[in-house]
Design an enzyme around this catalytic site. Structure first.
Site, PDB file in Angstrom:
ATOM      1  CG  HIS A   1       4.981  15.766 -24.431  1.00 19.81           C
ATOM      2  ND1 HIS A   1       6.278  15.407 -24.716  1.00 19.81           N
ATOM      3  CD2 HIS A   1       4.940  16.000 -23.101  1.00 19.81           C
ATOM      4  CE1 HIS A   1       6.980  15.414 -23.593  1.00 19.81           C
ATOM      5  NE2 HIS A   1       6.191  15.777 -22.596  1.00 19.81           N
TER       6      HIS A   1
ATOM      7  CD  GLU B   1       5.828  19.411 -20.453  1.00 18.67           C
ATOM      8  OE1 GLU B   1       5.870  18.935 -19.331  1.00 18.67           O
ATOM      9  OE2 GLU B   1       5.687  18.735 -21.478  1.00 18.67           O
TER      10      GLU B   1
HETATM   11  P1  PGA Z   1       9.972  15.429 -16.698  1.00 15.85           P
HETATM   12  O1  PGA Z   1       8.919  15.370 -17.914  1.00 15.85           O
HETATM   13  O2  PGA Z   1       9.209  15.825 -15.466  1.00 15.85           O
HETATM   14  O3  PGA Z   1      10.530  14.032 -16.614  1.00 15.85           O
HETATM   15  O4  PGA Z   1      11.005  16.430 -17.069  1.00 15.85           O
HETATM   16  C1  PGA Z   1       7.916  16.342 -18.034  1.00 15.85           C
HETATM   17  C2  PGA Z   1       7.133  16.153 -19.308  1.00 15.85           C
HETATM   18  O5  PGA Z   1       7.714  15.882 -20.357  1.00 15.85           O
HETATM   19  O6  PGA Z   1       5.889  16.271 -19.297  1.00 15.85           O
END
Ligand code: PGA
Length: 247
Positions: A92, A172
């Site tokens: 992440h 992401e």
């Molecule tokens: P968010 O986070 O939906 O608050 O943008 C997603 C993530 O970091 O997995």
């Protein structure tokens, strides 16, 4: 579709219990449960409560690549196994940037947990400065986030890619996480098309997914699910995302 909720550093053992008391009451048809998956990543101190109270798969947000030992502040394989947790989120961007995890260390974790039979949800994503340089810079950046990981990932998937329940890749973009503004559908579509050339793993999108934008995002080709942070902290809001995606 895969609907995954990342609670990050939110919720406690107590509030997770209340969360699932509500979430477990939502009705999912057997059709839905046959076709879709729901996975939660609560914080470490709420894992036990989640395992005890959730009727859904529970994964760890992080762990150290060791069975146990002198790693102050970390949790290891033994602790996860004692809770029957077999799923882990790795790579992440918050761990890469805030906690300084290098690609090498993330790859070590990936290999370790993959070797021990874990399902790995592997996160990648570029910062805004890279996105601003255009698509080929984004592609080079994302490709490098598979260093040390790709081989292990392909092994899990098997030569024909028939083991999609063991590994997913979550794209992401850092600039879309927690901002309330997701990436555009054009950016998601083109990035996922590129990622599909690299792997046959299920591809999730994450970054400000909510009950309003989920339907459109999940209808894109090469999008096989979503990883949700903020909008998953409330059970009704996350339930609405699952329904938006399923219909
Ligand atoms: P968010 O986070 O939906 O608050 O943008 C997603 C993530 O970091 O997995």
């Amino acid at each position: 579709m895969q609907f995954m909720a990342n609670f990050k550093c939110n919720h406690t053992a107590h509030s997770v219990q209340a969360y699932f008391a509500q979430f477990n009451n939502y009705r999912f048809s057997s059709d839905f449960l046959g076709q879709h998956e729901i996975v939660f990543f609560p914080p470490a101190l709420a894992l036990q409560a989640a395992v005890d109270h959730a009727q859904f798969e529970i994964g760890a947000q992080n762990a150290y690549p060791t069975r146990s030992g002198a790693y102050t502040g970390e949790i290891g394989l033994e602790a996860l196994e004692s809770l029957h947790i077999r799923t882990i989120l790795l790579g992440h961007s918050e761990r890469r940037t805030l906690l300084g995890e290098s690609q090498e260390f993330i790859a070590e974790k990936f290999q370790y947990f993959a070797r021990h039979g874990f399902r790995v949800v592997y996160c990648i994503g570029e910062p805004l400065s890279v996105r601003e340089q255009g698509e080929s810079a984004v592609q080079a950046y994302l490709r490098a986030q598979f260093d040390g990981v790709m081989e292990s990932m392909e092994e899990i998937l098997g030569s024909s890619g028939h083991n999609p329940a063991r590994v997913s890749v979550a794209y992401e973009p850092i600039w879309a996480i927690g901002t309330g503004v997701s990436a555009s559908v054009a950016d998601i579509a083109s990035t996922h098309a590129f990622l599909r050339t690299l792997t046959c793993a299920p591809l999730l999108y994450g970054g400000s997914v909510n009950a309003i934008n989920a339907r459109e995002i999940l209808s894109l080709p090469n999008v096989n699910g979503v990883l949700v942070g903020s909008a998953a902290l409330d059970p009704k809001s996350f339930y609405d995302i699952t329904q938006a995606g399923a219909n």
